[in-house]
Motif scaffolding. Structure first.
Motif, mmCIF file in Angstrom:
data_model
loop_
_atom_site.group_PDB
_atom_site.id
_atom_site.type_symbol
_atom_site.label_atom_id
_atom_site.label_comp_id
_atom_site.label_asym_id
_atom_site.label_seq_id
_atom_site.Cartn_x
_atom_site.Cartn_y
_atom_site.Cartn_z
ATOM 1 N N PRO A 248 -3.318 -8.197 39.066
ATOM 2 C CA PRO A 248 -2.774 -9.517 38.713
ATOM 3 C C PRO A 248 -1.490 -9.463 37.894
ATOM 4 O O PRO A 248 -0.539 -10.210 38.167
ATOM 5 C CB PRO A 248 -3.927 -10.163 37.939
ATOM 6 C CG PRO A 248 -5.152 -9.543 38.529
ATOM 7 C CD PRO A 248 -4.756 -8.107 38.747
ATOM 8 N N TYR A 249 -1.451 -8.584 36.898
ATOM 9 C CA TYR A 249 -0.248 -8.508 36.062
ATOM 10 C C TYR A 249 0.935 -7.958 36.855
ATOM 11 O O TYR A 249 2.076 -8.415 36.683
ATOM 12 C CB TYR A 249 -0.510 -7.647 34.826
ATOM 13 C CG TYR A 249 0.644 -7.620 33.846
ATOM 14 C CD1 TYR A 249 1.255 -8.797 33.409
ATOM 15 C CD2 TYR A 249 1.127 -6.410 33.352
ATOM 16 C CE1 TYR A 249 2.318 -8.768 32.506
ATOM 17 C CE2 TYR A 249 2.181 -6.370 32.449
ATOM 18 C CZ TYR A 249 2.774 -7.551 32.034
ATOM 19 O OH TYR A 249 3.818 -7.521 31.143
ATOM 20 N N CYS A 250 0.668 -7.004 37.749
ATOM 21 C CA CYS A 250 1.741 -6.488 38.605
ATOM 22 C C CYS A 250 2.327 -7.622 39.437
ATOM 23 O O CYS A 250 3.550 -7.752 39.564
ATOM 24 C CB CYS A 250 1.206 -5.376 39.507
ATOM 25 S SG CYS A 250 2.451 -4.644 40.593
ATOM 26 N N ILE A 251 1.453 -8.460 40.001
ATOM 27 C CA ILE A 251 1.931 -9.575 40.828
ATOM 28 C C ILE A 251 2.684 -10.604 39.971
ATOM 29 O O ILE A 251 3.671 -11.194 40.419
ATOM 30 C CB ILE A 251 0.756 -10.181 41.617
ATOM 31 C CG1 ILE A 251 0.320 -9.157 42.688
ATOM 32 C CG2 ILE A 251 1.145 -11.506 42.273
ATOM 33 C CD1 ILE A 251 -0.890 -9.550 43.494
ATOM 34 N N ASP A 252 2.244 -10.800 38.717
ATOM 35 C CA ASP A 252 3.021 -11.639 37.787
ATOM 36 C C ASP A 252 4.457 -11.129 37.689
ATOM 37 O O ASP A 252 5.424 -11.898 37.759
ATOM 38 C CB ASP A 252 2.430 -11.588 36.367
ATOM 39 C CG ASP A 252 1.068 -12.245 36.224
ATOM 40 O OD1 ASP A 252 0.624 -12.935 37.172
ATOM 41 O OD2 ASP A 252 0.445 -12.059 35.160
ATOM 42 N N PRO B 54 1.937 -15.381 42.552
ATOM 43 C CA PRO B 54 1.028 -16.347 41.937
ATOM 44 C C PRO B 54 0.179 -15.701 40.841
ATOM 45 O O PRO B 54 0.061 -14.474 40.768
ATOM 46 C CB PRO B 54 0.154 -16.800 43.115
ATOM 47 C CG PRO B 54 0.188 -15.652 44.063
ATOM 48 C CD PRO B 54 1.557 -15.050 43.930
ATOM 49 N N TYR B 55 -0.427 -16.548 40.018
ATOM 50 C CA TYR B 55 -1.245 -16.081 38.894
ATOM 51 C C TYR B 55 -2.674 -15.876 39.380
ATOM 52 O O TYR B 55 -3.387 -16.836 39.655
ATOM 53 C CB TYR B 55 -1.198 -17.113 37.761
ATOM 54 C CG TYR B 55 -1.805 -16.654 36.459
ATOM 55 C CD1 TYR B 55 -1.050 -15.964 35.516
ATOM 56 C CD2 TYR B 55 -3.138 -16.941 36.161
ATOM 57 C CE1 TYR B 55 -1.598 -15.570 34.306
ATOM 58 C CE2 TYR B 55 -3.693 -16.546 34.949
ATOM 59 C CZ TYR B 55 -2.924 -15.859 34.029
ATOM 60 O OH TYR B 55 -3.480 -15.471 32.823
ATOM 61 N N LEU B 56 -3.080 -14.609 39.487
ATOM 62 C CA LEU B 56 -4.426 -14.288 39.955
ATOM 63 C C LEU B 56 -5.414 -14.346 38.796
ATOM 64 O O LEU B 56 -5.181 -13.746 37.742
ATOM 65 C CB LEU B 56 -4.466 -12.891 40.582
ATOM 66 C CG LEU B 56 -4.145 -12.793 42.078
ATOM 67 C CD1 LEU B 56 -2.742 -13.308 42.382
ATOM 68 C CD2 LEU B 56 -4.296 -11.355 42.570
ATOM 69 N N GLU B 57 -6.507 -15.087 39.008
ATOM 70 C CA GLU B 57 -7.546 -15.232 37.991
ATOM 71 C C GLU B 57 -8.809 -14.543 38.481
ATOM 72 O O GLU B 57 -9.407 -14.955 39.477
ATOM 73 C CB GLU B 57 -7.801 -16.715 37.712
ATOM 74 C CG GLU B 57 -6.542 -17.434 37.219
ATOM 75 C CD GLU B 57 -6.782 -18.904 36.940
ATOM 76 O OE1 GLU B 57 -7.816 -19.226 36.320
ATOM 77 O OE2 GLU B 57 -5.946 -19.721 37.345
ATOM 78 N N PHE C 278 -6.431 -7.104 33.349
ATOM 79 C CA PHE C 278 -5.789 -6.838 32.057
ATOM 80 C C PHE C 278 -4.370 -7.377 32.074
ATOM 81 O O PHE C 278 -3.597 -7.077 32.984
ATOM 82 C CB PHE C 278 -5.752 -5.347 31.739
ATOM 83 C CG PHE C 278 -5.036 -5.067 30.443
ATOM 84 C CD1 PHE C 278 -5.699 -5.172 29.224
ATOM 85 C CD2 PHE C 278 -3.675 -4.768 30.428
ATOM 86 C CE1 PHE C 278 -5.029 -4.967 28.027
ATOM 87 C CE2 PHE C 278 -2.998 -4.566 29.232
ATOM 88 C CZ PHE C 278 -3.677 -4.660 28.031
ATOM 89 N N ARG C 279 -4.067 -8.173 31.077
ATOM 90 C CA ARG C 279 -2.701 -8.645 30.863
ATOM 91 C C ARG C 279 -2.386 -8.548 29.374
ATOM 92 O O ARG C 279 -3.276 -8.766 28.544
ATOM 93 C CB ARG C 279 -2.537 -10.128 31.281
ATOM 94 C CG ARG C 279 -2.496 -10.406 32.764
ATOM 95 C CD ARG C 279 -2.332 -11.914 32.998
ATOM 96 N NE ARG C 279 -2.030 -12.237 34.383
ATOM 97 C CZ ARG C 279 -2.951 -12.587 35.280
ATOM 98 N NH1 ARG C 279 -4.231 -12.658 34.933
ATOM 99 N NH2 ARG C 279 -2.590 -12.903 36.522
ATOM 100 N N ILE D 239 -0.942 -14.014 29.285
ATOM 101 C CA ILE D 239 -2.157 -14.741 29.658
ATOM 102 C C ILE D 239 -1.866 -16.237 29.688
ATOM 103 O O ILE D 239 -1.350 -16.805 28.726
ATOM 104 C CB ILE D 239 -3.310 -14.428 28.675
ATOM 105 C CG1 ILE D 239 -3.678 -12.948 28.772
ATOM 106 C CG2 ILE D 239 -4.519 -15.320 28.987
ATOM 107 C CD1 ILE D 239 -4.667 -12.482 27.721
ATOM 108 N N ARG D 240 -2.185 -16.867 30.799
ATOM 109 C CA ARG D 240 -1.996 -18.305 30.944
ATOM 110 C C ARG D 240 -3.177 -19.029 30.332
ATOM 111 O O ARG D 240 -4.320 -18.787 30.696
ATOM 112 C CB ARG D 240 -1.856 -18.679 32.436
ATOM 113 C CG ARG D 240 -1.623 -20.161 32.657
ATOM 114 C CD ARG D 240 -1.736 -20.508 34.142
ATOM 115 N NE ARG D 240 -0.644 -19.946 34.928
ATOM 116 C CZ ARG D 240 -0.552 -20.110 36.240
ATOM 117 N NH1 ARG D 240 -1.465 -20.794 36.902
ATOM 118 N NH2 ARG D 240 0.474 -19.575 36.901
#
Length: 200
Positions: free
Chosen positions: A170-174, A179-182, A191-192, A197-198
């Motif tokens: 998720p953080y890599c994609i950020d 998009p923001y993966l949850e 891990f972010r 963190i949104r």
């Protein structure tokens, strides 16, 4: 679609690719695509759409498929199969051929996880790359190994012992503008850094 999606969560389009001469020609049933879709649906709160492809071990076809999925807006593309040392195993070469950046840590961690189970993990050649705003990751061919490398290893109480690779996805994609993966923490906690963190 993911029925456990949270209100307001970004919709995510994910490409899933199974690379197999025999499955793509109908000799046996493909198990890679169902395994990928099942795990991702359990692991993410986001509404998901999947672009699934079952293709042969042909380097040009694999590369073209990866480019097609990136251009179709898939922020994440996961492949399964074709990463060993056999002559027909060309998924890593096809993936590197379309790369704008290499992400070697993913392959290193997958082999480290698999070495807890089999010494032949060192024969695996999985790679991960970035193309445009998409992360492309080669995964092992067996459904059990797919889940192990994505999730990591847990003790009897369900506590993480060796982190799976998806914790970093998720953080890599950020960072590449996706998009923001949850994630569903019980499956795989992302891990972010705190500032990434949104808040709900």
């Amino acid at each position: 679609m993911n029925t456990s999606s949270q209100p307001g969560a970004d919709t995510v389009k994910i490409g899933i690719v199974s690379v197999s001469d025999r499955a793509s020609s109908g000799v046996y049933e493909d198990k890679g695509l169902p395994a990928l879709q099942d795990w991702l649906t359990r692991a993410l709160h986001n509404p998901l759409t999947f672009e699934a492809r079952l293709i042969a071990d042909e380097q040009a076809v694999i590369s073209a498929t990866l480019i097609e999925l990136v251009e179709a807006g898939c922020s994440l593309v996961l492949t399964t199969g074709g990463t060993g040392p056999a002559l027909r195993d060309v998924t890593p070469e096809a993936t590197l051929a379309v790369a704008h950046k290499e992400m070697p840590g993913f392959g290193e961690q997958m082999r480290a996880i698999s070495l807890n189970f089999v010494p032949t993990a060192i024969l695996s050649r999985q790679v991960a790359v970035i193309r445009d705003h998409s992360l492309i990751i080669n995964l092992p061919g067996q459904p059990k190994s797919i889940a192990e490398t994505l999730e990591g290893l847990k003790d009897a109480d369900g506590k993480s012992v060796v982190p799976g690779i998806f914790a970093a996805v998720p953080y890599c994609i950020d960072l590449i503008g996706g998009p923001y993966l949850e994630t569903v923490d019980a499956v795989c906690k992302a891990f972010r850094p705190k500032n990434a963190i949104r808040r709900a």
